[in-house]
Scaffold this motif. Structure first.
Motif, PDB file in Angstrom:
ATOM      1  N   LEU A 163     -19.637  16.650 -27.870  1.00 31.61           N
ATOM      2  CA  LEU A 163     -20.226  15.449 -27.286  1.00 31.61           C
ATOM      3  C   LEU A 163     -21.460  15.772 -26.448  1.00 31.61           C
ATOM      4  O   LEU A 163     -22.453  15.044 -26.498  1.00 31.61           O
ATOM      5  CB  LEU A 163     -19.180  14.696 -26.463  1.00 31.61           C
ATOM      6  N   SER A 164     -21.419  16.866 -25.714  1.00 34.06           N
ATOM      7  CA  SER A 164     -22.582  17.244 -24.904  1.00 34.06           C
ATOM      8  C   SER A 164     -23.720  17.797 -25.764  1.00 34.06           C
ATOM      9  O   SER A 164     -24.865  17.824 -25.333  1.00 34.06           O
ATOM     10  CB  SER A 164     -22.188  18.252 -23.826  1.00 34.06           C
ATOM     11  N   SER A 165     -23.409  18.213 -26.990  1.00 33.00           N
ATOM     12  CA  SER A 165     -24.417  18.738 -27.914  1.00 33.00           C
ATOM     13  C   SER A 165     -25.000  17.644 -28.807  1.00 33.00           C
ATOM     14  O   SER A 165     -25.657  17.939 -29.795  1.00 33.00           O
ATOM     15  CB  SER A 165     -23.810  19.838 -28.785  1.00 33.00           C
ATOM     16  N   ARG A 166     -24.681  16.398 -28.486  1.00 29.89           N
ATOM     17  CA  ARG A 166     -25.231  15.234 -29.181  1.00 29.89           C
ATOM     18  C   ARG A 166     -24.738  15.101 -30.624  1.00 29.89           C
ATOM     19  O   ARG A 166     -25.472  14.684 -31.525  1.00 29.89           O
ATOM     20  CB  ARG A 166     -26.749  15.246 -29.111  1.00 29.89           C
ATOM     21  N   ALA A 167     -23.474  15.447 -30.845  1.00 26.12           N
ATOM     22  CA  ALA A 167     -22.898  15.386 -32.190  1.00 26.12           C
ATOM     23  C   ALA A 167     -22.879  13.952 -32.713  1.00 26.12           C
ATOM     24  O   ALA A 167     -22.596  13.013 -31.980  1.00 26.12           O
ATOM     25  CB  ALA A 167     -21.482  15.953 -32.185  1.00 26.12           C
ATOM     26  N   LYS A 168     -23.179  13.824 -34.001  1.00 24.67           N
ATOM     27  CA  LYS A 168     -23.088  12.539 -34.687  1.00 24.67           C
ATOM     28  C   LYS A 168     -21.770  12.417 -35.441  1.00 24.67           C
ATOM     29  O   LYS A 168     -21.294  11.325 -35.704  1.00 24.67           O
ATOM     30  CB  LYS A 168     -24.244  12.382 -35.675  1.00 24.67           C
ATOM     31  N   ASN A 169     -21.213  13.574 -35.816  1.00 22.09           N
ATOM     32  CA  ASN A 169     -19.977  13.596 -36.597  1.00 22.09           C
ATOM     33  C   ASN A 169     -18.950  14.470 -35.897  1.00 22.09           C
ATOM     34  O   ASN A 169     -19.259  15.601 -35.515  1.00 22.09           O
ATOM     35  CB  ASN A 169     -20.238  14.147 -38.004  1.00 22.09           C
ATOM     36  N   LEU A 170     -17.751  13.936 -35.775  1.00 25.37           N
ATOM     37  CA  LEU A 170     -16.660  14.674 -35.137  1.00 25.37           C
ATOM     38  C   LEU A 170     -15.420  14.554 -36.008  1.00 25.37           C
ATOM     39  O   LEU A 170     -14.996  13.442 -36.344  1.00 25.37           O
ATOM     40  CB  LEU A 170     -16.373  14.106 -33.741  1.00 25.37           C
TER      41      LEU A 170
ATOM     42  N   GLU B  37     -12.021  10.585 -21.639  1.00 28.07           N
ATOM     43  CA  GLU B  37     -12.735  10.813 -20.386  1.00 28.07           C
ATOM     44  C   GLU B  37     -14.033  11.593 -20.608  1.00 28.07           C
ATOM     45  O   GLU B  37     -14.923  11.583 -19.753  1.00 28.07           O
ATOM     46  CB  GLU B  37     -11.842  11.511 -19.356  1.00 28.07           C
ATOM     47  N   LEU B  38     -14.168  12.256 -21.743  1.00 27.62           N
ATOM     48  CA  LEU B  38     -15.396  12.982 -22.062  1.00 27.62           C
ATOM     49  C   LEU B  38     -16.477  12.083 -22.661  1.00 27.62           C
ATOM     50  O   LEU B  38     -17.630  12.483 -22.755  1.00 27.62           O
ATOM     51  CB  LEU B  38     -15.098  14.116 -23.056  1.00 27.62           C
ATOM     52  N   CYS B  39     -16.094  10.890 -23.065  1.00 29.52           N
ATOM     53  CA  CYS B  39     -17.023   9.978 -23.728  1.00 29.52           C
ATOM     54  C   CYS B  39     -17.807   9.170 -22.698  1.00 29.52           C
ATOM     55  O   CYS B  39     -17.232   8.409 -21.933  1.00 29.52           O
ATOM     56  CB  CYS B  39     -16.271   9.018 -24.645  1.00 29.52           C
ATOM     57  N   ASP B  40     -19.126   9.364 -22.711  1.00 29.04           N
ATOM     58  CA  ASP B  40     -19.975   8.514 -21.890  1.00 29.04           C
ATOM     59  C   ASP B  40     -20.760   7.608 -22.834  1.00 29.04           C
ATOM     60  O   ASP B  40     -20.613   7.691 -24.054  1.00 29.04           O
ATOM     61  CB  ASP B  40     -20.907   9.349 -20.998  1.00 29.04           C
ATOM     62  N   GLY B  41     -21.582   6.735 -22.285  1.00 29.90           N
ATOM     63  CA  GLY B  41     -22.329   5.794 -23.115  1.00 29.90           C
ATOM     64  C   GLY B  41     -23.178   6.462 -24.175  1.00 29.90           C
ATOM     65  O   GLY B  41     -23.261   5.997 -25.307  1.00 29.90           O
ATOM     66  N   GLY B  42     -23.809   7.593 -23.817  1.00 25.19           N
ATOM     67  CA  GLY B  42     -24.664   8.291 -24.778  1.00 25.19           C
ATOM     68  C   GLY B  42     -23.887   8.912 -25.913  1.00 25.19           C
ATOM     69  O   GLY B  42     -24.245   8.758 -27.082  1.00 25.19           O
ATOM     70  N   SER B  43     -22.813   9.622 -25.575  1.00 25.63           N
ATOM     71  CA  SER B  43     -22.042  10.291 -26.629  1.00 25.63           C
ATOM     72  C   SER B  43     -21.354   9.279 -27.536  1.00 25.63           C
ATOM     73  O   SER B  43     -21.271   9.487 -28.752  1.00 25.63           O
ATOM     74  CB  SER B  43     -21.019  11.259 -26.028  1.00 25.63           C
ATOM     75  N   VAL B  44     -20.898   8.184 -26.969  1.00 23.60           N
ATOM     76  CA  VAL B  44     -20.232   7.142 -27.760  1.00 23.60           C
ATOM     77  C   VAL B  44     -21.224   6.501 -28.722  1.00 23.60           C
ATOM     78  O   VAL B  44     -20.897   6.227 -29.877  1.00 23.60           O
ATOM     79  CB  VAL B  44     -19.589   6.091 -26.827  1.00 23.60           C
ATOM     80  N   SER B  45     -22.440   6.281 -28.265  1.00 24.42           N
ATOM     81  CA  SER B  45     -23.423   5.633 -29.135  1.00 24.42           C
ATOM     82  C   SER B  45     -23.976   6.579 -30.202  1.00 24.42           C
ATOM     83  O   SER B  45     -24.466   6.125 -31.226  1.00 24.42           O
ATOM     84  CB  SER B  45     -24.566   5.046 -28.306  1.00 24.42           C
ATOM     85  N   ARG B  46     -23.906   7.890 -29.992  1.00 24.87           N
ATOM     86  CA  ARG B  46     -24.390   8.844 -30.999  1.00 24.87           C
ATOM     87  C   ARG B  46     -23.412   9.043 -32.150  1.00 24.87           C
ATOM     88  O   ARG B  46     -23.814   9.349 -33.267  1.00 24.87           O
ATOM     89  CB  ARG B  46     -24.699  10.188 -30.354  1.00 24.87           C
ATOM     90  N   LEU B  47     -22.122   8.906 -31.874  1.00 26.48           N
ATOM     91  CA  LEU B  47     -21.127   9.174 -32.922  1.00 26.48           C
ATOM     92  C   LEU B  47     -21.234   8.157 -34.052  1.00 26.48           C
ATOM     93  O   LEU B  47     -21.184   6.960 -33.834  1.00 26.48           O
ATOM     94  CB  LEU B  47     -19.712   9.169 -32.333  1.00 26.48           C
ATOM     95  N   GLN B  48     -21.391   8.668 -35.267  1.00 27.61           N
ATOM     96  CA  GLN B  48     -21.510   7.824 -36.454  1.00 27.61           C
ATOM     97  C   GLN B  48     -20.338   7.999 -37.412  1.00 27.61           C
ATOM     98  O   GLN B  48     -20.042   7.114 -38.195  1.00 27.61           O
ATOM     99  CB  GLN B  48     -22.813   8.146 -37.187  1.00 27.61           C
TER     100      GLN B  48
ATOM    101  N   ASN C 148     -22.284   2.663 -33.029  1.00 25.21           N
ATOM    102  CA  ASN C 148     -23.003   3.115 -34.226  1.00 25.21           C
ATOM    103  C   ASN C 148     -22.096   3.769 -35.254  1.00 25.21           C
ATOM    104  O   ASN C 148     -22.588   4.453 -36.161  1.00 25.21           O
ATOM    105  CB  ASN C 148     -24.134   4.071 -33.823  1.00 25.21           C
ATOM    106  N   LEU C 149     -20.807   3.545 -35.137  1.00 22.94           N
ATOM    107  CA  LEU C 149     -19.860   4.148 -36.059  1.00 22.94           C
ATOM    108  C   LEU C 149     -20.044   3.570 -37.461  1.00 22.94           C
ATOM    109  O   LEU C 149     -20.066   2.358 -37.650  1.00 22.94           O
ATOM    110  CB  LEU C 149     -18.429   3.887 -35.572  1.00 22.94           C
ATOM    111  N   LYS C 150     -20.216   4.472 -38.435  1.00 22.66           N
ATOM    112  CA  LYS C 150     -20.391   4.062 -39.830  1.00 22.66           C
ATOM    113  C   LYS C 150     -19.182   4.417 -40.685  1.00 22.66           C
ATOM    114  O   LYS C 150     -18.924   3.798 -41.701  1.00 22.66           O
ATOM    115  CB  LYS C 150     -21.643   4.713 -40.408  1.00 22.66           C
ATOM    116  N   LYS C 151     -18.446   5.452 -40.254  1.00 21.15           N
ATOM    117  CA  LYS C 151     -17.278   5.871 -41.031  1.00 21.15           C
ATOM    118  C   LYS C 151     -16.176   6.310 -40.074  1.00 21.15           C
ATOM    119  O   LYS C 151     -16.425   7.080 -39.147  1.00 21.15           O
ATOM    120  CB  LYS C 151     -17.645   7.014 -41.971  1.00 21.15           C
ATOM    121  N   LEU C 152     -14.990   5.825 -40.323  1.00 21.52           N
ATOM    122  CA  LEU C 152     -13.816   6.172 -39.528  1.00 21.52           C
ATOM    123  C   LEU C 152     -12.691   6.529 -40.482  1.00 21.52           C
ATOM    124  O   LEU C 152     -12.358   5.766 -41.388  1.00 21.52           O
ATOM    125  CB  LEU C 152     -13.396   4.994 -38.640  1.00 21.52           C
TER     126      LEU C 152
END
Length: 140
Positions: free
Chosen positions: A57-64, A85-96, A116-120
């Motif tokens: 999340l701190s490395s700006r990951a788009k896929n987890l 608790e590790l998810c902030d607004g930036g990390s949540v919005s980057r995850l796709q 911005n989630l495209k696949k779950l």
């Protein structure tokens, strides 16, 4: 990173942890778009998984992807609790793209989803009827 060496035998869990931590140390502070961990969950791994998710999340990951499904998952009462608790607004919005297996999904009440989630992909996940709709509420 795979869990088998060239002879095909399983690495020990500790060896795997050491190798993942060494790779993460090399990429500390760099952009990492994807983190995928595929390993049978053991409660002893929780601390390491927490730090790996934190790194992603701190490395700006788009896929987890956390594929932690044990072979005999019905015999394992403990699922990995996803660390919201590790998810902030930036990390949540980057995850796709998110893939979760053998996860307990318990977002805090103020959590408003992944916009911005495209696949779950969920497999053997513990969540309430309220948690899943909240997670998907702001998806496009």
């Amino acid at each position: 990173m795979c869990c088998k060496d060239v002879t095909g035998t399983q690495f020990s869990t500790q060896k795997f942890i050491e190798k993942v931590n060494a790779v993460i140390k090399q990429y500390n502070g760099k952009l990492v778009e994807e983190l995928e961990v595929k390993l049978e969950f053991d409660i002893k791994l929780a601390e390491h998984l927490y730090s790996w998710v934190s790194f992603a999340l701190s490395s700006r990951a788009k896929n987890l992807a956390l594929d932690l499904l044990p072979a005999n998952f019905r015999l394992h009462p403990d699922l990995y609790r996803f660390p919201f608790e590790l998810c902030d607004g930036g990390s949540v919005s980057r995850l796709q793209k998110i893939q979760l297996s053998f996860i307990s999904f318990e977002p805090p009440p103020q959590f408003s989803g992944f916009p911005n989630l495209k696949k779950l992909d969920l497999h053997v996940v513990r969540a309430t009827q309220i948690d899943l709709p909240n997670m998907l509420a702001n998806c496009s």
